[in-house]
Design a protein around this motif. Sequence first.
Motif, PDB file in Angstrom:
ATOM      1  N   LYS A  69       0.821  -1.230   0.000  1.00 45.68           N
ATOM      2  CA  LYS A  69       0.000   0.000   0.000  1.00 45.68           C
ATOM      3  C   LYS A  69       0.844   1.265   0.000  1.00 45.68           C
ATOM      4  CE  LYS A  69      -3.805  -2.371   2.264  1.00 45.68           C
ATOM      5  NZ  LYS A  69      -4.740  -2.375   3.379  1.00 45.68           N
ATOM      6  N   ILE A  70       2.025   1.187  -0.641  1.00 40.92           N
ATOM      7  CA  ILE A  70       2.944   2.319  -0.639  1.00 40.92           C
ATOM      8  C   ILE A  70       2.402   3.493  -1.447  1.00 40.92           C
ATOM      9  CG2 ILE A  70       4.379   1.736  -2.637  1.00 40.92           C
ATOM     10  CD1 ILE A  70       5.593   2.808   0.878  1.00 40.92           C
ATOM     11  N   ASP A  71       1.323   3.285  -2.180  1.00 38.97           N
ATOM     12  CA  ASP A  71       0.699   4.382  -2.918  1.00 38.97           C
ATOM     13  C   ASP A  71      -0.002   5.369  -1.987  1.00 38.97           C
ATOM     14  OD1 ASP A  71      -1.026   2.009  -2.627  1.00 38.97           O
ATOM     15  OD2 ASP A  71      -2.575   3.296  -3.475  1.00 38.97           O
ATOM     16  N   ALA A  98       0.261  -3.292  -4.643  1.00 36.61           N
ATOM     17  CA  ALA A  98      -0.290  -4.348  -5.488  1.00 36.61           C
ATOM     18  C   ALA A  98      -1.439  -3.810  -6.328  1.00 36.61           C
ATOM     19  CB  ALA A  98      -0.756  -5.517  -4.628  1.00 36.61           C
ATOM     20  N   GLU A  99      -2.251  -2.942  -5.740  1.00 39.15           N
ATOM     21  CA  GLU A  99      -3.417  -2.414  -6.440  1.00 39.15           C
ATOM     22  C   GLU A  99      -3.032  -1.537  -7.628  1.00 39.15           C
ATOM     23  OE1 GLU A  99      -7.453   0.228  -5.574  1.00 39.15           O
ATOM     24  OE2 GLU A  99      -6.079  -0.208  -3.929  1.00 39.15           O
ATOM     25  N   HIS A 100      -1.949  -0.765  -7.490  1.00 34.02           N
ATOM     26  CA  HIS A 100      -1.559   0.174  -8.539  1.00 34.02           C
ATOM     27  C   HIS A 100      -0.295  -0.246  -9.282  1.00 34.02           C
ATOM     28  CE1 HIS A 100      -4.640   3.024  -7.358  1.00 34.02           C
ATOM     29  NE2 HIS A 100      -4.305   2.803  -6.097  1.00 34.02           N
ATOM     30  N   SER A 101       0.166  -1.457  -9.058  1.00 34.93           N
ATOM     31  CA  SER A 101       1.339  -2.019  -9.737  1.00 34.93           C
ATOM     32  C   SER A 101       2.604  -1.165  -9.567  1.00 34.93           C
ATOM     33  CB  SER A 101       1.050  -2.240 -11.221  1.00 34.93           C
ATOM     34  OG  SER A 101      -0.005  -3.160 -11.381  1.00 34.93           O
ATOM     35  N   ILE A 102       2.766  -0.582  -8.392  1.00 37.52           N
ATOM     36  CA  ILE A 102       3.972   0.192  -8.079  1.00 37.52           C
ATOM     37  C   ILE A 102       4.951  -0.757  -7.396  1.00 37.52           C
ATOM     38  CG2 ILE A 102       4.931   2.076  -6.702  1.00 37.52           C
ATOM     39  CD1 ILE A 102       2.129   3.403  -6.906  1.00 37.52           C
ATOM     40  N   GLY A 103       6.176  -0.809  -7.917  1.00 37.25           N
ATOM     41  CA  GLY A 103       7.202  -1.656  -7.341  1.00 37.25           C
ATOM     42  C   GLY A 103       7.115  -3.109  -7.760  1.00 37.25           C
ATOM     43  N   ILE A 104       6.268  -3.384  -8.726  1.00 34.46           N
ATOM     44  CA  ILE A 104       6.103  -4.759  -9.216  1.00 34.46           C
ATOM     45  C   ILE A 104       6.671  -4.831 -10.635  1.00 34.46           C
ATOM     46  CG2 ILE A 104       4.421  -6.519  -9.882  1.00 34.46           C
ATOM     47  CD1 ILE A 104       2.557  -5.365  -7.765  1.00 34.46           C
ATOM     48  N   GLY A 105       7.501  -5.836 -10.856  1.00 32.46           N
ATOM     49  CA  GLY A 105       7.987  -6.055 -12.211  1.00 32.46           C
ATOM     50  C   GLY A 105       9.318  -5.576 -12.465  1.00 32.46           C
TER      51      GLY A 105
END
Length: 70
Positions: free
Chosen positions: A37-39, A63-70
């Motif tokens: 939830k870093i957003d 996870a919800e906003h795809s920040i830090g993923i990938g």
Amino acid sequence: DIVLFVVDGTVGLVDQDAQIAKLLHKLGKQVILVINKIDKKSAREHEYEFARFGFKDTYPLSAEHSIGIG
């Protein structure tokens, strides 16, 4: 073995997370701390509190906003 330890960044450090962190250190497994939830502004404000857990690998993400993923 690797353990992903996911915490809710919006609430900061809570006793239950501290107890789990202590147990994970005792197990001697590699732990990746995931701050979710870093957003949210509140999560960004609490992000560095989790350094107290002493895990080498820490990844903030949303996870919800795809920040830090990938």
